[in-house]
Design an enzyme around this catalytic site. Sequence first.
Site, PDB file in Angstrom:
ATOM      1  CG  HIS A 106      -1.912   1.159   1.174  1.00 34.78           C
ATOM      2  ND1 HIS A 106      -3.177   1.026   0.644  1.00 34.78           N
ATOM      3  CD2 HIS A 106      -1.799   2.458   1.556  1.00 34.78           C
ATOM      4  CE1 HIS A 106      -3.811   2.181   0.720  1.00 34.78           C
ATOM      5  NE2 HIS A 106      -2.993   3.077   1.278  1.00 34.78           N
ATOM      6  CB  CYS A 107       2.118   3.280  -2.624  1.00 39.43           C
ATOM      7  SG  CYS A 107       3.254   4.645  -2.947  1.00 39.43           S
ATOM      8  CB  VAL A 108       1.221   6.982   1.924  1.00 39.58           C
ATOM      9  CG1 VAL A 108       0.810   6.024   3.022  1.00 39.58           C
ATOM     10  CG2 VAL A 108       2.742   7.165   1.917  1.00 39.58           C
TER      11      VAL A 108
END
Length: 317
Positions: free
Chosen positions: A163-165
């Site tokens: 999961h990439c902010v």
Amino acid sequence: MQKSGGGIMAWNVFRFCTALRALGSIMMVMVLGIIGLTYYVLVIADYGPALFHGGLESLVSFIVLLLFHSLLVMLLWSYFTTVLTDPGGVPPNWRPSVDEERGDADPLIGLEHGSNFGPNQSSVFGDPANQRMRFCRKCNQFKPPRCHHCSVCRRCILKMDHHCVWVVNCVGALNYKFFLLFLVYTFLETTLVTLSLLRLFIAFFTDGEISGTPGTLVATFITFVLNLSFALSVVGFLIMHISLVLANTTTIEAYEKKIDPKWQYDLGRKKNFEQVFGMDKRYWFIPAYSEDDLKRMPVLQGFEYPTRPELNELQQL
């Protein structure tokens, strides 16, 4: 916080998932802000006016601006495609195909109707090497091969990488290529900006001649440092992901691969690359797939993945 069995207070890290989602929106604004600042310094304050100076300086400015705008278009295209593309979720009531000849029907049917996990069934479903029968207890449904649950998105993601902010999204089967292209064009763009502003950065510390207001000089200094930092950090991240693509694995699966060195999805570097970027070379460097690739490559949909034939034969023995 919650009490553990021994009375010790244990911290529940999943309570921060909401904060991570909010952080993602801030990171998107930050990305656009850095791009805006870079555009101002490079185009408006420096190389734009130099176009009208004539001679070699105008030619160099034209080349720099052409490369900068070309890479910027590709960067923004890849970035927003990654942000807006669903990484791939599991449809409701999805279940794996049942191999009746090998007797896999009974445990699947029993679990579908909500029966309790027995000791043997629990171990089978928790074994990442068994790709036919994987079950997510959080979503309460079956998981396709290479699928993992994201606590931030609160759902299972097909071929989840992480999961990439920065992109306010999960990186999974349907947007992994777009994310990689975003890294590539970010590295190329930040490297170009760093090299283009290097002469001004050197002049800043050597008392060289620099035109512009004090505010422009500060903006130029900040832009150079930011782009240099991003170029150095992205190149390491990019090298890591290139190695993962060539091995046909993800960041999460890299740990599973250490447990099982005979990685069944490693089909060779060429086929591994094509499973992410497609077979049509015209689409390799743009965040899209050709219609032909989408039809002839089920792997791009995130549910079916071919495995190495020799490992399949060993598993059947």
